[in-house]
Design an enzyme around this catalytic site. Structure first.
Site, PDB file in Angstrom:
ATOM      1  N   GLU A  60       0.807  -1.223   0.000  1.00 44.81           N
ATOM      2  CA  GLU A  60       0.000   0.000   0.000  1.00 44.81           C
ATOM      3  C   GLU A  60       0.837   1.268   0.000  1.00 44.81           C
ATOM      4  O   GLU A  60       0.506   2.249  -0.697  1.00 44.81           O
ATOM      5  CB  GLU A  60      -0.948   0.007   1.207  1.00 44.81           C
ATOM      6  CG  GLU A  60      -2.152  -0.899   1.069  1.00 44.81           C
ATOM      7  CD  GLU A  60      -1.855  -2.369   1.317  1.00 44.81           C
ATOM      8  OE1 GLU A  60      -2.754  -3.204   1.107  1.00 44.81           O
ATOM      9  OE2 GLU A  60      -0.706  -2.678   1.718  1.00 44.81           O
ATOM     10  N   HIS A 129     -10.352  -5.468   9.866  1.00 40.82           N
ATOM     11  CA  HIS A 129     -11.079  -5.203   8.629  1.00 40.82           C
ATOM     12  C   HIS A 129     -12.344  -4.392   8.880  1.00 40.82           C
ATOM     13  O   HIS A 129     -13.196  -4.294   7.995  1.00 40.82           O
ATOM     14  CB  HIS A 129     -11.460  -6.509   7.928  1.00 40.82           C
ATOM     15  CG  HIS A 129     -10.305  -7.286   7.396  1.00 40.82           C
ATOM     16  ND1 HIS A 129      -9.360  -7.845   8.213  1.00 40.82           N
ATOM     17  CD2 HIS A 129      -9.934  -7.590   6.129  1.00 40.82           C
ATOM     18  CE1 HIS A 129      -8.457  -8.477   7.477  1.00 40.82           C
ATOM     19  NE2 HIS A 129      -8.779  -8.329   6.209  1.00 40.82           N
TER      20      HIS A 129
END
Length: 326
Positions: A60, A129
């Protein structure tokens, strides 16, 4: 008008902007041949090729840095976070580069960057998450933040974000992708700095955004049958907060309930309370009530997960208390 899913509305926005402007491209994990985790970029690589719908490694910080660098050169990247929680790995790039480079370059660089993807509490996705990153990013100078809640505003906001010359974070809720609604056949854009008046009322103002809009409206439908008449604002713009629309509503109702999925400590609701108390305290006839998620990691257990976030009955109880006790 046509009725489509929210994920299709987002895909239409990307497709239309890529077709209109060759500088627009998409990058992220599995956005190409797989079509994205929630199929927002499905089949776009067939139309635009692998260099405009670019599959990246699971790094990322690297692909966020690449996107920011490409935006400086005149491209308009759309970064999809497979899950917005993962973008914490790119926090340095988003804050020190995306948010600040236009300022630190003396205006020589524009950063036309869109960061988008699924977030929020899903169904047993686990703590890592289930992050709500709006509270993390709201204090970073130079960023704009919006949260979609319907297929209509999802498409209009994303198209506006792609055309903006500043970095925009679009928060999408993982449980809203299969929401279906009517959107216009003709092209439309929505402002990135305005709240939406969802329902007019006079008893109190309810401010919400993202998935909580639907919890609020479920509660409001029951409240109306009980004789209450709340006004509902979908905040949409999380940064900057549309304080003018909030104040306009408060001048009618003089009472405020905030319903959010964000964490209570340092969340969007906390910022709204601060701004209202600092400048518009005299408009209030009662203390502000804030319903937020519990300040704990989101449990994996389904029953425990449910009690960490706001439910419609809590909204009903808070409205009754706020209206009847003031």
């Amino acid at each position: 008008m046509k009725k489509i899913f929210l994920f299709d509305a987002l895909r239409e926005a990307i497709d239309e902007e890529m077709e209109k402007d060759s500088s627009v491209f998409v990058l992220g994990e599995d956005v190409g041949h797989y079509g994205g985790s929630y199929k927002v970029t499905k089949d776009l690589h067939k139309k635009y090729g692998d260099l405009r719908v670019l599959d990246t490694p699971i790094v990322e910080n690297s692909f966020m840095g690449m996107a920011i660098g490409s935006s400086i050169t005149g491209l308009r990247p759309i970064v999809e976070g497979m899950n917005m929680s993962f973008l914490l790995l790119a926090f340095n790039q988003i804050s020190n580069n995306a948010g600040m480079l236009r300022y630190t370059s003396g205006g020589n660089f524009k950063i036309p960057l869109v960061i988008r993807g699924p977030g929020g509490v899903g169904r047993q996705l686990g703590a890592e998450h289930s992050q709500r990153l709006e509270s993390y990013f709201q204090s970073i100078p130079g960023l704009k933040m919006v949260a979609c809640s319907t297929p209509y505003n999802a498409k209009g906001l994303l198209k506006s974000a792609i055309r903006d010359d500043n970095p925009v974070i679009l928060f999408e809720h993982v449980l809203l992708y299969n929401l279906k609604d009517d959107i216009p056949d003709k092209e439309y854009l929505l402002p990135l700095n305005k709240a939406e008046l969802v329902k007019e009322g006079k008893d109190l103002t309810i401010i919400t955004y993202s998935r909580m809009r639907h919890h609020v409206m479920e509660a409001v439908n029951k409240l109306v049958n009980l004789g209450f008449n709340p006004e509902v604002l979908d905040l949409i713009s999380l940064k900057p907060i549309d304080i003018d629309s909030i104040v306009l509503s408060l001048k009618k109702t003089n009472k405020l309930l905030i319903v959010e999925e964000c964490m209570k400590t340092g969340g969007i609701g906390a910022e709204i309370i601060a701004q209202v108390n600092d400048r518009y305290f005299d408009l209030l006839d009662a203390p502000i009530i804030r319903l937020s998620s519990q300040d704990i990691p989101t449990p994996y257990n389904g029953n425990l997960e449910k009690v960490t976030i706001v439910n419609p009955q809590q909204i009903i109880d808070s409205v009754r208390m706020l209206v009847n006790e003031s």
